[in-house]
Write a protein that holds these residues in place. Structure first.
Motif, PDB file in Angstrom:
ATOM      1  N   GLN A  31      40.901  50.278  42.235  1.00  9.02           N
ATOM      2  CA  GLN A  31      41.181  48.906  42.663  1.00  9.02           C
ATOM      3  C   GLN A  31      40.534  47.898  41.709  1.00  9.02           C
ATOM      4  O   GLN A  31      41.127  46.874  41.385  1.00  9.02           O
ATOM      5  CB  GLN A  31      40.676  48.679  44.094  1.00  9.02           C
ATOM      6  N   GLY A  32      39.317  48.210  41.266  1.00 11.57           N
ATOM      7  CA  GLY A  32      38.663  47.338  40.287  1.00 11.57           C
ATOM      8  C   GLY A  32      39.412  47.300  38.964  1.00 11.57           C
ATOM      9  O   GLY A  32      39.519  46.249  38.322  1.00 11.57           O
ATOM     10  N   LEU A  33      39.937  48.441  38.562  1.00 11.59           N
ATOM     11  CA  LEU A  33      40.725  48.509  37.332  1.00 11.59           C
ATOM     12  C   LEU A  33      41.970  47.636  37.448  1.00 11.59           C
ATOM     13  O   LEU A  33      42.281  46.849  36.538  1.00 11.59           O
ATOM     14  CB  LEU A  33      41.115  49.957  37.040  1.00 11.59           C
ATOM     15  N   LYS A  34      42.681  47.742  38.571  1.00 11.63           N
ATOM     16  CA  LYS A  34      43.869  46.920  38.779  1.00 11.63           C
ATOM     17  C   LYS A  34      43.510  45.437  38.823  1.00 11.63           C
ATOM     18  O   LYS A  34      44.217  44.606  38.253  1.00 11.63           O
ATOM     19  CB  LYS A  34      44.565  47.316  40.083  1.00 11.63           C
ATOM     20  N   ARG A  35      42.409  45.093  39.486  1.00 15.10           N
ATOM     21  CA  ARG A  35      41.974  43.694  39.583  1.00 15.10           C
ATOM     22  C   ARG A  35      41.644  43.134  38.203  1.00 15.10           C
ATOM     23  O   ARG A  35      42.017  42.013  37.871  1.00 15.10           O
ATOM     24  CB  ARG A  35      40.756  43.598  40.514  1.00 15.10           C
ATOM     25  N   THR A  36      40.955  43.934  37.386  1.00  8.00           N
ATOM     26  CA  THR A  36      40.601  43.501  36.038  1.00  8.00           C
ATOM     27  C   THR A  36      41.852  43.281  35.197  1.00  8.00           C
ATOM     28  O   THR A  36      41.967  42.282  34.481  1.00  8.00           O
ATOM     29  CB  THR A  36      39.692  44.546  35.367  1.00  8.00           C
ATOM     30  N   GLN A  37      42.802  44.191  35.297  1.00  6.64           N
ATOM     31  CA  GLN A  37      44.045  44.054  34.530  1.00  6.64           C
ATOM     32  C   GLN A  37      44.811  42.805  34.973  1.00  6.64           C
ATOM     33  O   GLN A  37      45.262  42.020  34.141  1.00  6.64           O
ATOM     34  CB  GLN A  37      44.919  45.288  34.706  1.00  6.64           C
ATOM     35  N   ARG A  38      44.938  42.614  36.253  1.00  7.15           N
ATOM     36  CA  ARG A  38      45.677  41.463  36.774  1.00  7.15           C
ATOM     37  C   ARG A  38      44.995  40.146  36.433  1.00  7.15           C
ATOM     38  O   ARG A  38      45.670  39.143  36.228  1.00  7.15           O
ATOM     39  CB  ARG A  38      45.861  41.595  38.277  1.00  7.15           C
ATOM     40  N   SER A  39      43.665  40.146  36.388  1.00  8.31           N
ATOM     41  CA  SER A  39      42.953  38.905  36.059  1.00  8.31           C
ATOM     42  C   SER A  39      43.225  38.468  34.624  1.00  8.31           C
ATOM     43  O   SER A  39      43.046  37.303  34.292  1.00  8.31           O
ATOM     44  CB  SER A  39      41.450  39.073  36.282  1.00  8.31           C
ATOM     45  N   PHE A  40      43.654  39.380  33.791  1.00  6.59           N
ATOM     46  CA  PHE A  40      44.025  39.038  32.418  1.00  6.59           C
ATOM     47  C   PHE A  40      45.514  38.730  32.319  1.00  6.59           C
ATOM     48  O   PHE A  40      45.919  37.750  31.704  1.00  6.59           O
ATOM     49  CB  PHE A  40      43.675  40.190  31.473  1.00  6.59           C
ATOM     50  N   ILE A  41      46.337  39.567  32.923  1.00  6.36           N
ATOM     51  CA  ILE A  41      47.783  39.464  32.752  1.00  6.36           C
ATOM     52  C   ILE A  41      48.375  38.229  33.422  1.00  6.36           C
ATOM     53  O   ILE A  41      49.162  37.503  32.808  1.00  6.36           O
ATOM     54  CB  ILE A  41      48.475  40.728  33.290  1.00  6.36           C
ATOM     55  N   PHE A  42      48.046  37.965  34.664  1.00 10.60           N
ATOM     56  CA  PHE A  42      48.702  36.882  35.392  1.00 10.60           C
ATOM     57  C   PHE A  42      48.453  35.507  34.776  1.00 10.60           C
ATOM     58  O   PHE A  42      49.407  34.749  34.588  1.00 10.60           O
ATOM     59  CB  PHE A  42      48.330  36.905  36.871  1.00 10.60           C
ATOM     60  N   PRO A  43      47.213  35.137  34.433  1.00 13.75           N
ATOM     61  CA  PRO A  43      47.033  33.819  33.810  1.00 13.75           C
ATOM     62  C   PRO A  43      47.754  33.697  32.461  1.00 13.75           C
ATOM     63  O   PRO A  43      48.363  32.661  32.175  1.00 13.75           O
ATOM     64  CB  PRO A  43      45.513  33.699  33.628  1.00 13.75           C
ATOM     65  N   LEU A  44      47.698  34.749  31.644  1.00 10.06           N
ATOM     66  CA  LEU A  44      48.370  34.681  30.354  1.00 10.06           C
ATOM     67  C   LEU A  44      49.882  34.630  30.513  1.00 10.06           C
ATOM     68  O   LEU A  44      50.558  33.900  29.774  1.00 10.06           O
ATOM     69  CB  LEU A  44      47.974  35.876  29.484  1.00 10.06           C
ATOM     70  N   ALA A  45      50.427  35.362  31.460  1.00  9.15           N
ATOM     71  CA  ALA A  45      51.868  35.315  31.708  1.00  9.15           C
ATOM     72  C   ALA A  45      52.281  33.921  32.183  1.00  9.15           C
ATOM     73  O   ALA A  45      53.309  33.389  31.742  1.00  9.15           O
ATOM     74  CB  ALA A  45      52.263  36.368  32.738  1.00  9.15           C
TER      75      ALA A  45
ATOM     76  N   LEU B  50      59.204  29.018  16.244  1.00  5.55           N
ATOM     77  CA  LEU B  50      58.356  29.993  15.557  1.00  5.55           C
ATOM     78  C   LEU B  50      57.056  30.209  16.318  1.00  5.55           C
ATOM     79  O   LEU B  50      56.516  31.317  16.343  1.00  5.55           O
ATOM     80  CB  LEU B  50      58.079  29.539  14.128  1.00  5.55           C
ATOM     81  N   GLY B  51      56.582  29.141  16.967  1.00  5.82           N
ATOM     82  CA  GLY B  51      55.369  29.253  17.793  1.00  5.82           C
ATOM     83  C   GLY B  51      55.541  30.219  18.947  1.00  5.82           C
ATOM     84  O   GLY B  51      54.582  30.861  19.384  1.00  5.82           O
ATOM     85  N   GLN B  52      56.767  30.356  19.445  1.00  3.43           N
ATOM     86  CA  GLN B  52      57.036  31.321  20.505  1.00  3.43           C
ATOM     87  C   GLN B  52      56.764  32.746  20.018  1.00  3.43           C
ATOM     88  O   GLN B  52      56.154  33.546  20.719  1.00  3.43           O
ATOM     89  CB  GLN B  52      58.491  31.209  20.989  1.00  3.43           C
ATOM     90  N   PHE B  53      57.223  33.037  18.803  1.00  5.48           N
ATOM     91  CA  PHE B  53      56.985  34.370  18.246  1.00  5.48           C
ATOM     92  C   PHE B  53      55.497  34.585  17.974  1.00  5.48           C
ATOM     93  O   PHE B  53      54.953  35.646  18.286  1.00  5.48           O
ATOM     94  CB  PHE B  53      57.785  34.563  16.947  1.00  5.48           C
ATOM     95  N   VAL B  54      54.857  33.586  17.408  1.00  7.74           N
ATOM     96  CA  VAL B  54      53.427  33.704  17.105  1.00  7.74           C
ATOM     97  C   VAL B  54      52.628  33.920  18.386  1.00  7.74           C
ATOM     98  O   VAL B  54      51.746  34.780  18.440  1.00  7.74           O
ATOM     99  CB  VAL B  54      52.932  32.456  16.336  1.00  7.74           C
ATOM    100  N   SER B  55      52.947  33.141  19.421  1.00  6.48           N
ATOM    101  CA  SER B  55      52.191  33.289  20.682  1.00  6.48           C
ATOM    102  C   SER B  55      52.449  34.650  21.324  1.00  6.48           C
ATOM    103  O   SER B  55      51.544  35.230  21.925  1.00  6.48           O
ATOM    104  CB  SER B  55      52.515  32.145  21.648  1.00  6.48           C
TER     105      SER B  55
ATOM    106  N   THR C 186      49.990  39.751  22.686  1.00  9.34           N
ATOM    107  CA  THR C 186      50.005  41.212  22.597  1.00  9.34           C
ATOM    108  C   THR C 186      48.704  41.724  21.985  1.00  9.34           C
ATOM    109  O   THR C 186      48.097  42.671  22.496  1.00  9.34           O
ATOM    110  CB  THR C 186      51.212  41.689  21.767  1.00  9.34           C
ATOM    111  N   MET C 187      48.275  41.118  20.900  1.00 10.05           N
ATOM    112  CA  MET C 187      47.029  41.549  20.251  1.00 10.05           C
ATOM    113  C   MET C 187      45.828  41.320  21.166  1.00 10.05           C
ATOM    114  O   MET C 187      44.929  42.162  21.234  1.00 10.05           O
ATOM    115  CB  MET C 187      46.842  40.834  18.921  1.00 10.05           C
ATOM    116  N   ALA C 188      45.818  40.196  21.895  1.00 12.82           N
ATOM    117  CA  ALA C 188      44.714  39.921  22.818  1.00 12.82           C
ATOM    118  C   ALA C 188      44.681  40.951  23.938  1.00 12.82           C
ATOM    119  O   ALA C 188      43.606  41.431  24.322  1.00 12.82           O
ATOM    120  CB  ALA C 188      44.846  38.514  23.398  1.00 12.82           C
TER     121      ALA C 188
END
Length: 115
Positions: free
Chosen positions: A25-39, A76-81, A86-88
């Motif tokens: 559950q902690g693993l899922k929470r950590t992943q979601r805390s990164f993915i959702f704001p960036l998405a 072009l900024g869309q591709f860069v972002s 992805t790298m982040a």
């Protein structure tokens, strides 16, 4: 509560117990805390680009340098972002997610070897 995956004395792994374990559950929470704001940020950035292209063509058509326009730079900024996100995520996953996932996998492999 314990952070360990509950071991079974014999038989197959109880994957429901694994999913409900605090470590997973902690693993899922950590992943979601990164993915959702960036998405959310990326979607906002994308829709701003689309809306500007649709409703502010004069602004997007302004030349910055030669035939380079603001719209082209935003595109072009869309591709860069996308590549930057992805790298982040890869760096984040390597540092924060993969070690915990490896611990969970190791514990499950031990449980499987015992049965």
């Amino acid at each position: 509560m314990t952070d360990r995956i509950p071991p079974e004395s014999a038989g197959p792994i109880d994957y429901i117990a694994v999913v409900e374990s605090p470590k997973f559950q902690g693993l899922k929470r950590t992943q979601r805390s990164f993915i959702f704001p960036l998405a959310a940020l990326f979607l906002i950035w994308y829709f701003v680009y689309v809306l500007l292209a649709a409703f502010a063509p004069e602004f997007m058509g302004q030349r910055v340098w030669g035939d380079i326009t603001i719209g082209l730079l935003f595109g072009l900024g869309q591709f860069v972002s996308t590549f930057a996100i992805t790298m982040a995520y890869v760096a984040f996953a390597n540092k924060r997610l993969d070690p915990v996932a490896a611990e969970i996998r190791d514990e499950l492999e031990k449980v499987q070897a015992q049965s």
